[in-house]
Scaffold this active site. Structure first.
Site, short mmCIF file in Angstrom:
data_model
loop_
_atom_site.label_atom_id
_atom_site.label_comp_id
_atom_site.label_asym_id
_atom_site.label_seq_id
_atom_site.Cartn_x
_atom_site.Cartn_y
_atom_site.Cartn_z
N THR A 199 0.82 -1.21 0.00
CA THR A 199 0.00 0.00 0.00
C THR A 199 0.86 1.25 0.00
O THR A 199 1.99 1.26 0.54
CB THR A 199 -0.90 0.02 1.25
OG1 THR A 199 -1.54 1.30 1.35
CG2 THR A 199 -0.11 -0.21 2.51
N TYR A 209 -1.81 0.51 10.11
CA TYR A 209 -2.03 -0.21 8.86
C TYR A 209 -0.79 -0.14 7.98
O TYR A 209 -0.26 -1.16 7.52
CB TYR A 209 -3.24 0.38 8.12
CG TYR A 209 -3.37 -0.10 6.70
CD1 TYR A 209 -3.49 -1.46 6.41
CD2 TYR A 209 -3.38 0.80 5.64
CE1 TYR A 209 -3.59 -1.90 5.09
CE2 TYR A 209 -3.49 0.37 4.33
CZ TYR A 209 -3.60 -0.98 4.06
OH TYR A 209 -3.70 -1.42 2.77
#
Length: 342
Positions: free
Chosen positions: A122, A146
């Site tokens: 990501t 995250y």
């Protein structure tokens, strides 16, 4: 042709690689615990589905051996920034520890030639970038659990691939969006947190869409993101797989368009293509949200020959609207204001 394990293949991005894999002659099998995935997204494409958790090491061993796995596309993860700030331990357990377990089992399964790995990472690993667009050499300083959980697994995969001599590619998504509604694939998160489907649902139902912050240092005050069509993400995975099968070295790629769109620009696009207003409410910024994230994907174009073909914002939104209409038709539901097909 390769036997490909697709972890998290019943999720939004994972399900979109299944049809292209089969079209290329590969044999995918999906492993998914279905906690956030949907079995019909897999079974409708006639792909084997093994239901189970990535933390189940005995199940991993069985799947690797029973299906003679040659390569792994690793999608399985938790992916909500806000949730990660509230449950960081869970994110490190699922995204990092369980991912490490998968790679350890893959090495043990075939020590002399472990399966190649394509890892869905990501842009959150970059945190707040000091320069736009973001290149792969940019500092990786994530600002939420995250992003940190994904970056930790990137480091592990880099080290393991070097030590045990297998190829690995880290693909850093920017904002996945759109749908392949013709193959029955699209967003169906619960709860839904992505901007485009939320804006479409607001236009359909009249429920307000919350904008998280309108005081960013951007042209209209709303956050800017680089939206990439999920079909283009799927093609990048196939290109990365081909690269590894051909003997490519471990490396990383950013996947985006190089063009950013603000939250308000996306809302206006939904209103224009859907022919209905999107009622909005403005709230405070979310913890861990950078003001702008835009990709430089030159490296993917040069080494993978990857070119986004579906990522014009109008195409993304139009495909997302068509998917939402298909979902409503299948479920027998209808919004208070049905969007017209444009």
């Amino acid at each position: 042709m390769a036997n490909v394990l697709v972890t998290g293949g019943a999720g939004y991005v994972g399900c979109h690689v299944l049809a292209p894999l089969r079209q290329m002659g590969h044999h995918p099998v999906v492993l998914d615990d279905l906690s956030r995935g949907h079995a019909d997204l897999v079974l409708s494409q006639q792909v084997p589905l093994v239901q189970g958790a990535l933390s189940d090491r005995s199940l991993l061993r069985s799947v690797l051996h029973d299906y003679s796995i040659d390569a792994i596309l690793h999608f399985a993860a938790l992916a909500y920034v806000g949730e990660s700030t509230e449950e960081p331990d869970r994110y490190y357990r699922v995204n990092t520890a369980d991912g490490l377990g998968l790679f350890e089992e893959a090495v043990a399964y075939r020590p002399k030639a472990p399966p190649a790995v394509v890892f869905s990472s990501t842009c959150a690993v970059y945190g707040v970038p000091n320069q736009l667009p973001i290149r792969e050499i940019a500092p990786r300083v994530p600002i939420n659990p995250y992003g940190r959980s994904k970056l930790a697994l990137e480091w592990m995969l880099e080290d393991l691939s070097r030590q045990y001599r297998f190829g690995a590619v880290m693909l850093r998504y920017f904002n996945a969006a759109g749908a392949d509604h013709q193959n029955g694939c699209g967003e169906c998160h619960s709860p839904e947190t992505h901007l485009i489907p939320l804006a479409i649902q607001s236009a359909m139902t009249g429920r307000p869409l919350w904008i998280h912050g309108d005081d960013f240092d951007t042209s209209d005050g709303s956050a800017i993101r680089d939206f990439i069509h999920v079909r283009d993400l799927a093609s990048a995975h196939l290109a990365a797989l081909d690269y590894l099968i051909a003997g490519g070295a471990t490396t990383d790629f950013n996947l985006g368009t190089g063009s950013g769109h603000s939250v308000r620009q996306v809302i206006r696009c939904v209103e224009r293509l859907g022919h209905h207003p999107v009622p909005i409410r403005v709230g405070p910024r979310r913890l861990g949200d950078p003001p702008a994230l835009v990709s430089d994907s030159t490296k993917a174009r040069q080494l993978l020959g990857w070119i986004p073909r579906y990522s014009d914002l109008d195409r993304i939104v139009a495909d997302a609207i068509a998917w939402e209409q298909l979902r409503q038709h299948r479920s027998g539901l209808s919004g208070a204001a049905a969007l017209e097909e444009g």
